[in-house]
Design a protein around this motif. Structure first.
Motif, PDB file in Angstrom:
ATOM      1  N   ASN A 292       5.756 -17.223  21.684  1.00  0.00           N
ATOM      2  CA  ASN A 292       4.462 -17.853  21.914  1.00  0.00           C
ATOM      3  C   ASN A 292       4.680 -19.154  22.672  1.00  0.00           C
ATOM      4  O   ASN A 292       5.596 -19.919  22.388  1.00  0.00           O
ATOM      5  CB  ASN A 292       3.783 -18.131  20.575  1.00  0.00           C
ATOM      6  CG  ASN A 292       2.335 -18.532  20.729  1.00  0.00           C
ATOM      7  OD1 ASN A 292       2.022 -19.598  21.227  1.00  0.00           O
ATOM      8  ND2 ASN A 292       1.451 -17.649  20.280  1.00  0.00           N
TER       9      ASN A 292
ATOM     10  N   LYS B 255       2.816 -21.776  22.728  1.00  0.00           N
ATOM     11  CA  LYS B 255       2.365 -22.969  22.022  1.00  0.00           C
ATOM     12  C   LYS B 255       3.452 -23.493  21.084  1.00  0.00           C
ATOM     13  O   LYS B 255       4.218 -22.720  20.509  1.00  0.00           O
ATOM     14  CB  LYS B 255       1.091 -22.674  21.227  1.00  0.00           C
ATOM     15  CG  LYS B 255      -0.088 -22.212  22.079  1.00  0.00           C
ATOM     16  CD  LYS B 255      -1.373 -22.251  21.289  1.00  0.00           C
ATOM     17  CE  LYS B 255      -1.809 -23.675  21.042  1.00  0.00           C
ATOM     18  NZ  LYS B 255      -3.193 -23.747  20.523  1.00  0.00           N
TER      19      LYS B 255
ATOM     20  N   ILE C 292       0.605 -24.293  15.940  1.00  0.00           N
ATOM     21  CA  ILE C 292      -0.447 -23.304  15.692  1.00  0.00           C
ATOM     22  C   ILE C 292      -1.549 -23.944  14.860  1.00  0.00           C
ATOM     23  O   ILE C 292      -1.307 -24.456  13.768  1.00  0.00           O
ATOM     24  CB  ILE C 292       0.117 -22.066  14.950  1.00  0.00           C
ATOM     25  CG1 ILE C 292       1.249 -21.427  15.756  1.00  0.00           C
ATOM     26  CG2 ILE C 292      -0.995 -21.061  14.671  1.00  0.00           C
ATOM     27  CD1 ILE C 292       0.827 -20.885  17.111  1.00  0.00           C
TER      28      ILE C 292
ATOM     29  N   GLN D  76     -11.791 -23.468  19.767  1.00  0.00           N
ATOM     30  CA  GLN D  76     -10.598 -23.261  20.585  1.00  0.00           C
ATOM     31  C   GLN D  76      -9.358 -23.955  20.021  1.00  0.00           C
ATOM     32  O   GLN D  76      -8.236 -23.683  20.466  1.00  0.00           O
ATOM     33  CB  GLN D  76     -10.868 -23.741  22.015  1.00  0.00           C
ATOM     34  CG  GLN D  76     -11.942 -22.939  22.736  1.00  0.00           C
ATOM     35  CD  GLN D  76     -11.667 -21.452  22.730  1.00  0.00           C
ATOM     36  OE1 GLN D  76     -10.621 -21.001  23.199  1.00  0.00           O
ATOM     37  NE2 GLN D  76     -12.588 -20.659  22.175  1.00  0.00           N
ATOM     38  N   ASP D  77      -9.539 -24.847  19.051  1.00  0.00           N
ATOM     39  CA  ASP D  77      -8.387 -25.490  18.416  1.00  0.00           C
ATOM     40  C   ASP D  77      -7.744 -24.598  17.365  1.00  0.00           C
ATOM     41  O   ASP D  77      -6.644 -24.898  16.881  1.00  0.00           O
ATOM     42  CB  ASP D  77      -8.807 -26.807  17.749  1.00  0.00           C
ATOM     43  CG  ASP D  77      -9.184 -27.874  18.754  1.00  0.00           C
ATOM     44  OD1 ASP D  77      -8.693 -27.808  19.904  1.00  0.00           O
ATOM     45  OD2 ASP D  77      -9.971 -28.773  18.387  1.00  0.00           O
TER      46      ASP D  77
ATOM     47  N   ASP E 282      -5.981 -21.234  16.270  1.00  0.00           N
ATOM     48  CA  ASP E 282      -5.189 -20.118  16.803  1.00  0.00           C
ATOM     49  C   ASP E 282      -5.025 -18.990  15.792  1.00  0.00           C
ATOM     50  O   ASP E 282      -4.758 -17.856  16.184  1.00  0.00           O
ATOM     51  CB  ASP E 282      -3.788 -20.610  17.197  1.00  0.00           C
ATOM     52  CG  ASP E 282      -3.833 -21.770  18.174  1.00  0.00           C
ATOM     53  OD1 ASP E 282      -4.359 -21.582  19.283  1.00  0.00           O
ATOM     54  OD2 ASP E 282      -3.361 -22.867  17.811  1.00  0.00           O
TER      55      ASP E 282
ATOM     56  N   LYS F 219      -7.504 -14.435  17.435  1.00  0.00           N
ATOM     57  CA  LYS F 219      -6.868 -15.237  16.388  1.00  0.00           C
ATOM     58  C   LYS F 219      -5.875 -14.381  15.604  1.00  0.00           C
ATOM     59  O   LYS F 219      -6.175 -13.246  15.227  1.00  0.00           O
ATOM     60  CB  LYS F 219      -7.911 -15.796  15.412  1.00  0.00           C
ATOM     61  CG  LYS F 219      -9.145 -16.426  16.056  1.00  0.00           C
ATOM     62  CD  LYS F 219      -8.838 -17.653  16.886  1.00  0.00           C
ATOM     63  CE  LYS F 219     -10.136 -18.297  17.378  1.00  0.00           C
ATOM     64  NZ  LYS F 219      -9.886 -19.437  18.300  1.00  0.00           N
ATOM     65  N   HIS F 220      -4.713 -14.948  15.328  1.00  0.00           N
ATOM     66  CA  HIS F 220      -3.751 -14.300  14.440  1.00  0.00           C
ATOM     67  C   HIS F 220      -4.294 -14.347  13.014  1.00  0.00           C
ATOM     68  O   HIS F 220      -5.095 -15.224  12.681  1.00  0.00           O
ATOM     69  CB  HIS F 220      -2.399 -15.002  14.519  1.00  0.00           C
ATOM     70  CG  HIS F 220      -1.817 -15.030  15.903  1.00  0.00           C
ATOM     71  ND1 HIS F 220      -1.224 -13.936  16.479  1.00  0.00           N
ATOM     72  CD2 HIS F 220      -1.769 -16.038  16.825  1.00  0.00           C
ATOM     73  CE1 HIS F 220      -0.816 -14.254  17.696  1.00  0.00           C
ATOM     74  NE2 HIS F 220      -1.134 -15.523  17.924  1.00  0.00           N
TER      75      HIS F 220
ATOM     76  N   VAL G  24      -2.578  -9.502  18.439  1.00  0.00           N
ATOM     77  CA  VAL G  24      -2.412 -10.627  17.519  1.00  0.00           C
ATOM     78  C   VAL G  24      -1.651 -10.170  16.280  1.00  0.00           C
ATOM     79  O   VAL G  24      -1.634  -8.992  15.934  1.00  0.00           O
ATOM     80  CB  VAL G  24      -3.770 -11.248  17.112  1.00  0.00           C
ATOM     81  CG1 VAL G  24      -4.489 -11.794  18.326  1.00  0.00           C
ATOM     82  CG2 VAL G  24      -4.637 -10.236  16.365  1.00  0.00           C
TER      83      VAL G  24
END
Length: 341
Positions: free
Chosen positions: A2, A4, A7, A68-69, A71, A94-95, A121
């Motif tokens: 990933n 990012k 998370i 959007q913040d 994940d 979203k996971h 996801v």
């Protein structure tokens, strides 16, 4: 991998288990940031964010899925809502870490798995016992052949609390086999390394008799005997409102030995008084017994996302537990052995 480095997490459901996850993600899970909590009760949501020292909450989970913040979400709601929320979360990218039981039936589990696979996801099931040090060591010993071939896996879970009102309706809860014994079912499958092929179960309402007329099908105690597809044997004992404490124990019987798992004492202190009796506090809560396992589970969820690997406990594991719950409830209702297709 990933892209990012951190998370953003939202916990959906601000009850007891939800707050365990929330506190972990707030302070103790590397590369995770608790962004928000969701609860349909504004009072519960506001209380949770004060306790967690964050400033964002929602009373509608769909609003959180637009954030959007965020994940990934942790779904800790009554089981009847799991499928709807998990499918919506997957479609929003979203996971998902989903608490047990996974869903109300096998069909819902299939829809959840398909939605997450289609969206690409992670879907991890919250069977925290697989992350407990003692359970991990037991599995290592089994795999090493320390007790020979596994013959029988016995697992019990008995809880002290009175059932929540919604649990009395089996159409909403699937009963103690789901709410209490999902972990036991997963433990049997994990240690036996085989699928359950048939079950026979009995249930009875012994501690909540005041609701018998309104909910005649409800049971607060259950005993289930299982046969695995490779011939191994299994046994599960579950109970609600036992009042003496939280009781979780496992035995794995092999051809050459046995493994015992379980800690019934909350603390190591033993008191001897003038009555010549030894007194030691019984385990009070699953929150104490499996505290470190919850943290390890949450930590591995984030690691699986960042590393782009499958979680250690999958949607398939959740589905197979639900399948056994359905068969067990059919057996209780019919009084006969039920074979799993």
């Amino acid at each position: 991998m990933n892209s990012k480095s951190e998370i953003g997490i939202c916990v959906i459901g601000a009850g007891r288990a939800g707050l365990i996850h929330a506190h972990n993600f707030r302070k103790n899970v590397p590369f995770a940031r608790l962004v928000a909590v969701v609860d349909p009760s504004q009072e519960a949501a506001e209380k949770a964010i004060r306790e967690l020292e964050i400033n964002r909450y929602y009373t509608d989970y769909t609003q959180a899925l637009d954030d959007q913040d965020i994940d990934a979400v942790v779904v800790v709601t009554p089981t009847i809502y799991h499928k709807e929320i998990v499918v919506a979360a997957a479609r929003a990218g979203k996971h998902v870490l989903c608490e047990k039981p996974m869903a109300m039936n096998e069909k819902e589990c299939d829809e959840m798995i398909a939605a997450c696979e289609s969206a690409g996801v992670t879907l991890q099931m919250a069977f925290m016992r697989r992350f407990d040090d003692s359970f991990i060591e037991a599995k290592r010993q089994i795999d090493s052949g320390a007790i020979g071939e596994v013959v029988l896996v016995k697992s019990l879970t008995r809880g002290p609390s009175k059932p929540m009102p919604w649990m009395y309706d089996l159409k909403k809860s699937n009963g103690p086999l789901a709410e209490v014994n999902s972990h036991d079912i997963d433990t049997l499958r994990w240690f036996a390394e085989s699928e359950i092929s048939e079950v026979y179960a009995t249930g009875g309402n012994f501690r909540n008799r005041e609701i018998r007329h309104e909910y005649p099908d409800f049971y607060d105690s259950v005993a289930l005997t299982a046969k695995f597809s490779d011939g191994k044997q299994g046994s599960i004992d579950g109970a609600l409102y036992v009042q003496y404490g939280y009781d979780s124990r496992v035995e794995v019987v092999g051809t050459e030995g046995v493994i015992f798992l379980g800690q019934t004492h909350e603390k190591s202190i033993v008191v001897a008084g003038r009555d010549h009796q030894l007194k030691r506090p019984f385990m009070n809560s699953w929150r104490s017994l499996f505290k470190e396992a919850y943290l390890a589970e949450d930590t591995d969820f984030i690691a699986s996302i960042l590393e782009g690997r499958n979680p250690r406990v999958t949607g398939y594991d959740g589905k197979m537990a639900v399948k056994v719950v359905e068969a067990g409830n059919r057996s209780i209702g019919s009084g006969s052995v039920v074979k799993l297709g």
